[in-house]
Design a protein around this motif. Structure first.
Motif, PDB file in Angstrom:
ATOM      1  N   GLU A   6       0.824  -1.206   0.000  1.00  0.00           N
ATOM      2  CA  GLU A   6       0.000   0.000   0.000  1.00  0.00           C
ATOM      3  C   GLU A   6       0.862   1.261   0.000  1.00  0.00           C
ATOM      4  O   GLU A   6       0.465   2.285  -0.564  1.00  0.00           O
ATOM      5  CB  GLU A   6      -0.949  -0.025   1.198  1.00  0.00           C
ATOM      6  CG  GLU A   6      -2.008  -1.114   1.072  1.00  0.00           C
ATOM      7  CD  GLU A   6      -3.049  -1.085   2.172  1.00  0.00           C
ATOM      8  OE1 GLU A   6      -2.889  -0.278   3.125  1.00  0.00           O
ATOM      9  OE2 GLU A   6      -4.027  -1.850   2.100  1.00  0.00           O
ATOM     10  N   ALA A   7       2.043   1.189   0.605  1.00  0.00           N
ATOM     11  CA  ALA A   7       2.964   2.331   0.554  1.00  0.00           C
ATOM     12  C   ALA A   7       3.438   2.568  -0.870  1.00  0.00           C
ATOM     13  O   ALA A   7       3.592   3.724  -1.309  1.00  0.00           O
ATOM     14  CB  ALA A   7       4.152   2.096   1.482  1.00  0.00           C
TER      15      ALA A   7
ATOM     16  N   GLY B 220       0.617   4.098  -2.710  1.00  0.00           N
ATOM     17  CA  GLY B 220       0.518   5.475  -2.227  1.00  0.00           C
ATOM     18  C   GLY B 220       1.532   6.390  -2.892  1.00  0.00           C
ATOM     19  O   GLY B 220       1.231   7.548  -3.213  1.00  0.00           O
TER      20      GLY B 220
ATOM     21  N   GLU C 176       0.815   9.809  -5.036  1.00  0.00           N
ATOM     22  CA  GLU C 176       1.449  11.103  -4.762  1.00  0.00           C
ATOM     23  C   GLU C 176       2.128  11.689  -5.993  1.00  0.00           C
ATOM     24  O   GLU C 176       2.070  12.898  -6.237  1.00  0.00           O
ATOM     25  CB  GLU C 176       2.470  10.966  -3.635  1.00  0.00           C
ATOM     26  CG  GLU C 176       1.838  10.789  -2.259  1.00  0.00           C
ATOM     27  CD  GLU C 176       2.867  10.834  -1.144  1.00  0.00           C
ATOM     28  OE1 GLU C 176       3.916  11.487  -1.322  1.00  0.00           O
ATOM     29  OE2 GLU C 176       2.615  10.218  -0.085  1.00  0.00           O
TER      30      GLU C 176
ATOM     31  N   PRO D 225      -8.737   4.326   1.678  1.00  0.00           N
ATOM     32  CA  PRO D 225      -7.844   4.900   2.706  1.00  0.00           C
ATOM     33  C   PRO D 225      -6.446   5.202   2.187  1.00  0.00           C
ATOM     34  O   PRO D 225      -5.794   6.131   2.673  1.00  0.00           O
ATOM     35  CB  PRO D 225      -7.825   3.827   3.802  1.00  0.00           C
ATOM     36  CG  PRO D 225      -8.385   2.589   3.199  1.00  0.00           C
ATOM     37  CD  PRO D 225      -9.284   3.017   2.095  1.00  0.00           C
ATOM     38  N   VAL D 226      -5.973   4.446   1.195  1.00  0.00           N
ATOM     39  CA  VAL D 226      -4.663   4.753   0.594  1.00  0.00           C
ATOM     40  C   VAL D 226      -4.723   6.102  -0.109  1.00  0.00           C
ATOM     41  O   VAL D 226      -3.823   6.948   0.030  1.00  0.00           O
ATOM     42  CB  VAL D 226      -4.233   3.642  -0.391  1.00  0.00           C
ATOM     43  CG1 VAL D 226      -2.968   4.050  -1.146  1.00  0.00           C
ATOM     44  CG2 VAL D 226      -3.993   2.338   0.357  1.00  0.00           C
TER      45      VAL D 226
ATOM     46  N   LYS E 289      -6.764   8.538   0.563  1.00  0.00           N
ATOM     47  CA  LYS E 289      -6.917   9.572   1.592  1.00  0.00           C
ATOM     48  C   LYS E 289      -5.568   9.975   2.183  1.00  0.00           C
ATOM     49  O   LYS E 289      -5.303  11.161   2.413  1.00  0.00           O
ATOM     50  CB  LYS E 289      -7.848   9.071   2.697  1.00  0.00           C
ATOM     51  CG  LYS E 289      -8.110  10.102   3.790  1.00  0.00           C
ATOM     52  CD  LYS E 289      -9.053   9.550   4.846  1.00  0.00           C
ATOM     53  CE  LYS E 289      -9.283  10.580   5.955  1.00  0.00           C
ATOM     54  NZ  LYS E 289     -10.192  10.067   7.000  1.00  0.00           N
ATOM     55  N   ARG E 290      -4.691   9.002   2.398  1.00  0.00           N
ATOM     56  CA  ARG E 290      -3.387   9.293   3.010  1.00  0.00           C
ATOM     57  C   ARG E 290      -2.428   9.979   2.041  1.00  0.00           C
ATOM     58  O   ARG E 290      -1.555  10.734   2.466  1.00  0.00           O
ATOM     59  CB  ARG E 290      -2.735   7.997   3.515  1.00  0.00           C
ATOM     60  CG  ARG E 290      -3.398   7.388   4.721  1.00  0.00           C
ATOM     61  CD  ARG E 290      -2.496   6.337   5.357  1.00  0.00           C
ATOM     62  NE  ARG E 290      -2.207   5.231   4.472  1.00  0.00           N
ATOM     63  CZ  ARG E 290      -2.949   4.130   4.381  1.00  0.00           C
ATOM     64  NH1 ARG E 290      -4.049   4.011   5.104  1.00  0.00           N
ATOM     65  NH2 ARG E 290      -2.615   3.156   3.554  1.00  0.00           N
ATOM     66  N   HIS E 291      -2.582   9.734   0.751  1.00  0.00           N
ATOM     67  CA  HIS E 291      -1.524  10.128  -0.179  1.00  0.00           C
ATOM     68  C   HIS E 291      -1.899  11.189  -1.212  1.00  0.00           C
ATOM     69  O   HIS E 291      -1.005  11.710  -1.889  1.00  0.00           O
ATOM     70  CB  HIS E 291      -0.986   8.886  -0.903  1.00  0.00           C
ATOM     71  CG  HIS E 291      -0.271   7.934   0.010  1.00  0.00           C
ATOM     72  ND1 HIS E 291       1.032   8.112   0.393  1.00  0.00           N
ATOM     73  CD2 HIS E 291      -0.709   6.801   0.634  1.00  0.00           C
ATOM     74  CE1 HIS E 291       1.390   7.123   1.204  1.00  0.00           C
ATOM     75  NE2 HIS E 291       0.365   6.324   1.363  1.00  0.00           N
TER      76      HIS E 291
ATOM     77  N   ARG F 219      -2.430  14.657  -2.718  1.00  0.00           N
ATOM     78  CA  ARG F 219      -2.032  16.048  -2.469  1.00  0.00           C
ATOM     79  C   ARG F 219      -1.540  16.646  -3.774  1.00  0.00           C
ATOM     80  O   ARG F 219      -1.179  15.922  -4.703  1.00  0.00           O
ATOM     81  CB  ARG F 219      -0.939  16.135  -1.401  1.00  0.00           C
ATOM     82  CG  ARG F 219       0.299  15.310  -1.694  1.00  0.00           C
ATOM     83  CD  ARG F 219       1.327  15.431  -0.581  1.00  0.00           C
ATOM     84  NE  ARG F 219       0.801  15.132   0.721  1.00  0.00           N
ATOM     85  CZ  ARG F 219       0.644  13.908   1.208  1.00  0.00           C
ATOM     86  NH1 ARG F 219       0.956  12.853   0.471  1.00  0.00           N
ATOM     87  NH2 ARG F 219       0.156  13.719   2.410  1.00  0.00           N
TER      88      ARG F 219
ATOM     89  N   GLN G  95     -16.752   7.360   2.756  1.00  0.00           N
ATOM     90  CA  GLN G  95     -15.305   7.286   2.562  1.00  0.00           C
ATOM     91  C   GLN G  95     -14.855   8.133   1.367  1.00  0.00           C
ATOM     92  O   GLN G  95     -13.758   8.699   1.386  1.00  0.00           O
ATOM     93  CB  GLN G  95     -14.872   5.832   2.365  1.00  0.00           C
ATOM     94  CG  GLN G  95     -14.861   5.009   3.645  1.00  0.00           C
ATOM     95  CD  GLN G  95     -14.341   3.605   3.396  1.00  0.00           C
ATOM     96  OE1 GLN G  95     -14.913   2.841   2.616  1.00  0.00           O
ATOM     97  NE2 GLN G  95     -13.252   3.262   4.042  1.00  0.00           N
TER      98      GLN G  95
ATOM     99  N   SER H 214      -8.120  15.789   1.378  1.00  0.00           N
ATOM    100  CA  SER H 214      -6.867  15.443   0.700  1.00  0.00           C
ATOM    101  C   SER H 214      -6.758  16.180  -0.632  1.00  0.00           C
ATOM    102  O   SER H 214      -5.677  16.640  -1.013  1.00  0.00           O
ATOM    103  CB  SER H 214      -6.783  13.931   0.477  1.00  0.00           C
ATOM    104  OG  SER H 214      -6.827  13.235   1.710  1.00  0.00           O
TER     105      SER H 214
END
Length: 379
Positions: A187-188, A191, A195, A226-227, A229-231, A233, A276, A283
């Motif tokens: 997932e990283a 992500g 990005e 959720p991935v 949402k975190r990444h 931008r 979700q 983001s």
């Protein structure tokens, strides 16, 4: 090996790019076996330094040598020694960051803006890294995923048209594998793709697949939400407005239909999914690249959400605060946001006064944030 390390690290003017390349070719003839842990680790570190030095002296010459190094590192991933696997993957990552990264854009520009269909060195390098996901390398998958993450970070923005789509599909397929042990690393990596390339490109390659004719409660790609949402931008706010908001609306309507049909469990699943998607809004508001063009398309929708959907107020207020924060130092962006002060401030004040018994701190924060960019004539 210590002599070579010192030679390649000294930035000596006596070592030419051609001699550097000749030494690299000679060192390949003395590569230790994958079973010889310490000699191979030392050899890999020397090669890493040799490539860094050669790109400093002559990037074009260094560029042509990349595939052989990555192919060699890949073979080292079959070593029975964990430390060799670690050093081999670290060598690939360091070379990507220090040798490839500074020149990616110039390489793509020199190729006419795209590497598609040109069998470039960078495409070969990425495919070598990606081949580490084959089962024969399964003992090194954790390190391979870390290397893919760095490759996305380095090459994703400029080379996505030739290296990304199929690799993301491969990662999704691995994610669906029962009991796959490296979900956080995978997932990283995804992500990192989000990005560098943005959600539009990533979701074109691996769609969310949240809409099917048959009602379901399992959505294999819901993990992407959720991935994202975190990444997410520095991307297009318009993509959220034009693509994701309509999807959220359709899912919400389907949830309402299921409630009417007394299918409460299924309705809850669809309602959670639409929630979700709305959670992605903040983001998208982290330094959007198209604020002056796209905010007018979502402003009315946000005002309606504030008024009619109390469950979304915290999300919308957070998003508006991020937009104001992102506009600092940009007069055009501030002017565009300020243009809607007369619409948002009355709504926010009405919400705040109506919630006097249990005031919403996010609403109050949003009022303060919006006032900071509002022309005094408005109030």
């Amino acid at each position: 090996m210590q002599v070579f390390t010192a030679l390649f690290s000294s930035e000596s003017t006596d070592l030419s790019a051609q001699l550097n390349a000749q030494l690299i070719n000679a060192l390949y003839d003395y590569q230790p076996s994958v079973k010889d842990m310490q000699p191979l680790q030392a050899w890999l570190i020397v090669m890493q330094n040799a490539y860094i030095n050669m790109q400093r002296l002559d990037y074009q010459l260094c560029y042509t040598h990349f595939p052989r190094l990555f192919s060699t590192c890949l073979s080292c991933l079959l070593s029975p020694h964990d430390m060799v696997i670690q050093v081999a993957s670290e060598t690939m990552k360091v070379v990507l960051m220090k040798c490839v990264s500074p020149h990616v854009e110039s390489v793509v520009l020199a190729a006419g803006g795209s590497l598609k269909g040109k069998s470039s060195v960078l495409e070969k390098v990425f495919k070598l890294i990606e081949s580490g996901l084959k089962y024969r390398y399964h003992a090194a998958w954790c390190q391979v995923l870390g290397t893919i993450q760095v490759a996305f970070e380095v090459m994703g923005k400029s080379c996505y048209d030739v290296i990304i789509p199929q690799s993301l599909v491969s990662l999704c397929n691995l994610h669906d594998t029962p009991n796959f042990p490296f979900i956080p690393q995978l997932e990283a990596a995804v992500g990192a793709a989000v990005e560098t390339m943005g959600p539009r490109v990533v979701l074109a390659a691996i769609p969310l697949e949240l809409e099917n004719e048959e009602v379901q409660i399992q959505f294999p790609r819901a993990w992407l939400l959720p991935v994202l949402k975190r990444h997410i931008r520095n991307t297009e706010l318009q993509f959220f407005t034009a693509t994701l908001l309509p999807l959220a609306a359709r899912l919400r309507n389907r949830a309402a239909t299921l409630i009417d049909g007394d299918k409460k469990l299924e309705a809850k699943v669809y309602d959670t999914l639409q929630s979700q998607i709305w959670d992605l809004l903040p983001s998208f508001c982290r330094n959007p690249v198209d604020l002056t063009q796209s905010f007018k398309n979502i402003a009315r929708i946000l005002g309606t959400a504030l008024t009619e959907r109390p469950e979304l107020r915290k999300t919308v207020c957070h998003a508006l605060c991020l937009l104001v924060e992102s506009s600092q130092g940009n007069a055009d962006c501030q002017a565009e946001l300020s243009r809607f002060s007369k619409n948002f401030l009355p709504i926010l004040f009405n919400i705040h006064t109506s919630e006097s018994t249990s005031p919403n701190s996010s609403v109050l924060e949003c009022i303060g944030s919006y006032l900071s960019i509002t022309d005094q004539q408005v109030y």
